[in-house]
Design a protein around this motif. Structure first.
Motif, mmCIF file in Angstrom:
data_model
loop_
_atom_site.group_PDB
_atom_site.id
_atom_site.type_symbol
_atom_site.label_atom_id
_atom_site.label_comp_id
_atom_site.label_asym_id
_atom_site.label_seq_id
_atom_site.Cartn_x
_atom_site.Cartn_y
_atom_site.Cartn_z
ATOM 1 N N ASP A 76 0.858 -1.180 0.000
ATOM 2 C CA ASP A 76 0.000 0.000 0.000
ATOM 3 C C ASP A 76 0.898 1.235 0.000
ATOM 4 O O ASP A 76 1.355 1.699 1.048
ATOM 5 C CB ASP A 76 -0.905 -0.015 1.232
ATOM 6 N N VAL A 77 1.151 1.759 -1.210
ATOM 7 C CA VAL A 77 2.126 2.837 -1.368
ATOM 8 C C VAL A 77 1.745 4.054 -0.536
ATOM 9 O O VAL A 77 2.586 4.646 0.163
ATOM 10 C CB VAL A 77 2.252 3.221 -2.855
ATOM 11 N N GLU A 78 0.479 4.444 -0.583
ATOM 12 C CA GLU A 78 0.035 5.629 0.157
ATOM 13 C C GLU A 78 0.258 5.451 1.656
ATOM 14 O O GLU A 78 0.740 6.363 2.345
ATOM 15 C CB GLU A 78 -1.440 5.903 -0.135
ATOM 16 N N PHE A 79 -0.075 4.284 2.160
ATOM 17 C CA PHE A 79 0.065 3.994 3.584
ATOM 18 C C PHE A 79 1.525 4.031 4.016
ATOM 19 O O PHE A 79 1.884 4.674 5.018
ATOM 20 C CB PHE A 79 -0.550 2.625 3.874
ATOM 21 N N VAL A 80 2.394 3.372 3.254
ATOM 22 C CA VAL A 80 3.809 3.301 3.619
ATOM 23 C C VAL A 80 4.451 4.679 3.551
ATOM 24 O O VAL A 80 5.193 5.094 4.450
ATOM 25 C CB VAL A 80 4.553 2.302 2.717
ATOM 26 N N ARG A 81 4.165 5.411 2.503
ATOM 27 C CA ARG A 81 4.780 6.736 2.365
ATOM 28 C C ARG A 81 4.281 7.687 3.438
ATOM 29 O O ARG A 81 5.025 8.551 3.916
ATOM 30 C CB ARG A 81 4.520 7.285 0.968
ATOM 31 N N TYR A 82 3.016 7.556 3.821
ATOM 32 C CA TYR A 82 2.499 8.413 4.886
ATOM 33 C C TYR A 82 3.216 8.123 6.201
ATOM 34 O O TYR A 82 3.492 9.053 6.984
ATOM 35 C CB TYR A 82 0.984 8.203 5.049
ATOM 36 N N GLY A 118 -13.040 -3.204 7.932
ATOM 37 C CA GLY A 118 -12.432 -2.182 7.092
ATOM 38 C C GLY A 118 -11.978 -0.984 7.892
ATOM 39 O O GLY A 118 -10.888 -0.431 7.648
ATOM 40 N N ILE A 119 -12.780 -0.559 8.864
ATOM 41 C CA ILE A 119 -12.412 0.573 9.715
ATOM 42 C C ILE A 119 -11.148 0.257 10.521
ATOM 43 O O ILE A 119 -10.250 1.089 10.662
ATOM 44 C CB ILE A 119 -13.580 0.920 10.661
ATOM 45 N N VAL A 120 -11.068 -0.965 11.039
ATOM 46 C CA VAL A 120 -9.884 -1.366 11.805
ATOM 47 C C VAL A 120 -8.652 -1.389 10.898
ATOM 48 O O VAL A 120 -7.557 -0.966 11.297
ATOM 49 C CB VAL A 120 -10.109 -2.732 12.481
ATOM 50 N N ARG A 121 -8.800 -1.886 9.665
ATOM 51 C CA ARG A 121 -7.667 -1.889 8.727
ATOM 52 C C ARG A 121 -7.183 -0.473 8.428
ATOM 53 O O ARG A 121 -5.998 -0.268 8.143
ATOM 54 C CB ARG A 121 -8.049 -2.590 7.426
ATOM 55 N N LEU A 122 -8.094 0.484 8.483
ATOM 56 C CA LEU A 122 -7.719 1.880 8.252
ATOM 57 C C LEU A 122 -7.105 2.538 9.483
ATOM 58 O O LEU A 122 -6.766 3.721 9.460
ATOM 59 C CB LEU A 122 -8.949 2.679 7.809
ATOM 60 N N PRO A 137 -6.762 11.953 8.691
ATOM 61 C CA PRO A 137 -7.900 12.340 7.840
ATOM 62 C C PRO A 137 -8.303 11.202 6.907
ATOM 63 O O PRO A 137 -7.970 11.178 5.725
ATOM 64 C CB PRO A 137 -7.361 13.552 7.072
ATOM 65 N N TRP A 138 -9.059 10.282 7.438
ATOM 66 C CA TRP A 138 -9.398 9.063 6.722
ATOM 67 C C TRP A 138 -10.717 9.142 5.974
ATOM 68 O O TRP A 138 -11.187 8.150 5.415
ATOM 69 C CB TRP A 138 -9.419 7.877 7.682
ATOM 70 N N GLU A 139 -11.351 10.294 5.942
ATOM 71 C CA GLU A 139 -12.688 10.421 5.370
ATOM 72 C C GLU A 139 -12.810 9.882 3.943
ATOM 73 O O GLU A 139 -13.786 9.167 3.638
ATOM 74 C CB GLU A 139 -13.165 11.879 5.439
ATOM 75 N N ARG A 224 4.151 -7.498 8.843
ATOM 76 C CA ARG A 224 3.613 -7.839 10.164
ATOM 77 C C ARG A 224 3.633 -6.634 11.103
ATOM 78 O O ARG A 224 2.743 -6.487 11.955
ATOM 79 C CB ARG A 224 4.431 -8.978 10.777
ATOM 80 N N ALA A 225 4.644 -5.809 10.971
ATOM 81 C CA ALA A 225 4.731 -4.627 11.834
ATOM 82 C C ALA A 225 3.779 -3.530 11.378
ATOM 83 O O ALA A 225 3.175 -2.836 12.200
ATOM 84 C CB ALA A 225 6.161 -4.102 11.850
ATOM 85 N N MET A 226 3.632 -3.376 10.067
ATOM 86 C CA MET A 226 2.877 -2.247 9.541
ATOM 87 C C MET A 226 1.372 -2.476 9.495
ATOM 88 O O MET A 226 0.589 -1.532 9.682
ATOM 89 C CB MET A 226 3.383 -1.908 8.137
ATOM 90 N N GLU A 227 0.926 -3.692 9.222
ATOM 91 C CA GLU A 227 -0.515 -3.921 9.036
ATOM 92 C C GLU A 227 -1.360 -3.480 10.228
ATOM 93 O O GLU A 227 -2.408 -2.860 10.048
ATOM 94 C CB GLU A 227 -0.778 -5.392 8.698
ATOM 95 N N PRO A 228 -0.973 -3.782 11.475
ATOM 96 C CA PRO A 228 -1.793 -3.350 12.607
ATOM 97 C C PRO A 228 -1.451 -1.949 13.111
ATOM 98 O O PRO A 228 -2.061 -1.475 14.075
ATOM 99 C CB PRO A 228 -1.481 -4.399 13.682
ATOM 100 N N ASP A 229 -0.491 -1.274 12.481
ATOM 101 C CA ASP A 229 -0.062 0.050 12.946
ATOM 102 C C ASP A 229 -1.063 1.099 12.474
ATOM 103 O O ASP A 229 -1.243 1.294 11.272
ATOM 104 C CB ASP A 229 1.332 0.363 12.394
ATOM 105 N N PRO A 230 -1.742 1.809 13.389
ATOM 106 C CA PRO A 230 -2.728 2.813 12.984
ATOM 107 C C PRO A 230 -2.094 4.112 12.515
ATOM 108 O O PRO A 230 -2.807 5.044 12.135
ATOM 109 C CB PRO A 230 -3.535 3.027 14.267
#
Length: 280
Positions: A76-82, A118-122, A137-139, A224-230
């Motif tokens: 998830d490029v957006e997630f990692v870069r953020y 889905g909300i938890v994944r976000l 800002p997850w809207e 594994r580290a990033m998936e549950p990281d909010p």
């Protein structure tokens, strides 16, 4: 050695042309402690499920990933870069809590469950039944999820700078109550430890199969580290935050690893390289 599933191995070995050389697949599986039988059964299941087609047999076979599977392999490029933007101080918190509430009826239970997941994944955390919070800002992402599930009439969104959870009003206390920060930190500690081990191994210029093993282990632990990281705002996290330290070490190690890649290397290496090159 960190446990890697045969399915992760299979998906990690897909090259840029969507193929896998099974000879390389078995060799890396052996390096990861898997038996040939385990790898063989995984191939059989994946082919039966339509995720791969197979040409030839045994270690001389060629596997080809389906178009549907290939779409799921990219990070998830957006997630990692953020995450790296936050680590570098380029995404400061504006003090707003972003909230979403939903009351989807029992008759639409699958949609309700999918909405919650889905909300938890976000990165959302439950405040109480049907009410979730985020610091980001997850809207737009929530709106996409709502549209996909066709549940707009049951969902509300709002932001606030005045949030009380139980007796807590301080943002840092609220964050510590809502999200499992100790578990998230532990995952990043494991990533950092593995990154340091891999970086040391790469200094010895290991052979191709060993580099593939290192890359798959490292990418799997990063996931594994990033998936549950909010990706909480840095202002809400303990300082120094292990997540930022682990991600910086991972980026340095991966740059070294991807520099050793060639045309026959799985696309995993270039996917992460391209994602990390775009970070701040």
């Amino acid at each position: 050695m960190n446990e890697i599933s045969t399915r992760v191995l299979l998906e990690s070995m897909v090259r840029a042309d969507a193929t896998i050389d099974t000879g390389d697949l078995y060799a890396v599986g052996t390096a990861l402690g898997m038996t040939d039988q385990q790898v063989r059964l995984c191939i059989r299941r994946a082919v039966t499920e339509g995720q791969f087609t197979q040409e030839g047999r045994g270690r001389r076979a060629l596997l080809r990933a389906s178009a549907a599977l290939r779409k799921t392999l990219d990070p998830d490029v957006e997630f990692v870069r953020y995450a790296y933007e936050q680590d570098g101080g380029h995404a400061p918190w504006d003090g707003r809590w972003h909230l979403v509430a939903f009351a989807i009826p029992e008759s639409l239970r699958p949609a309700r469950d999918a909405m919650r997941d889905g909300i938890v994944r976000l990165g959302g955390a439950p405040i109480q039944g049907g009410l979730y919070a985020s610091t980001n800002p997850w809207e737009p992402h929530v709106a996409t999820l709502v549209a996909e599930l066709d549940v707009a009439q049951y969902v509300s969104q709002l932001t606030t700078t005045d949030l009380t959870v139980g007796e807590h009003t301080a943002p840092q206390q609220i964050a510590a109550r809502l999200w499992p920060l100790d578990d998230i930190a532990a995952r990043h500690h494991r990533l950092l430890e593995l990154t340091r081990t891999c970086a040391a191994a790469l200094r010895d210029d290991p052979p191709g199969t060993e580099r593939l093993r290192i890359g798959i282990e490292l990418a799997t632990e990063f996931t594994r580290a990033m998936e549950p990281d909010p990706l909480l705002a840095p202002e809400l996290l303990p300082r120094p935050w292990i997540g930022a330290t682990a991600r910086a070490a991972f980026a340095q190690c991966w740059a070294r690893l991807s520099a050793l890649a060639d045309d026959t290397t799985p696309a995993l290496f270039t996917r992460y390289r391209d994602t990390l090159e775009g970070r701040p």
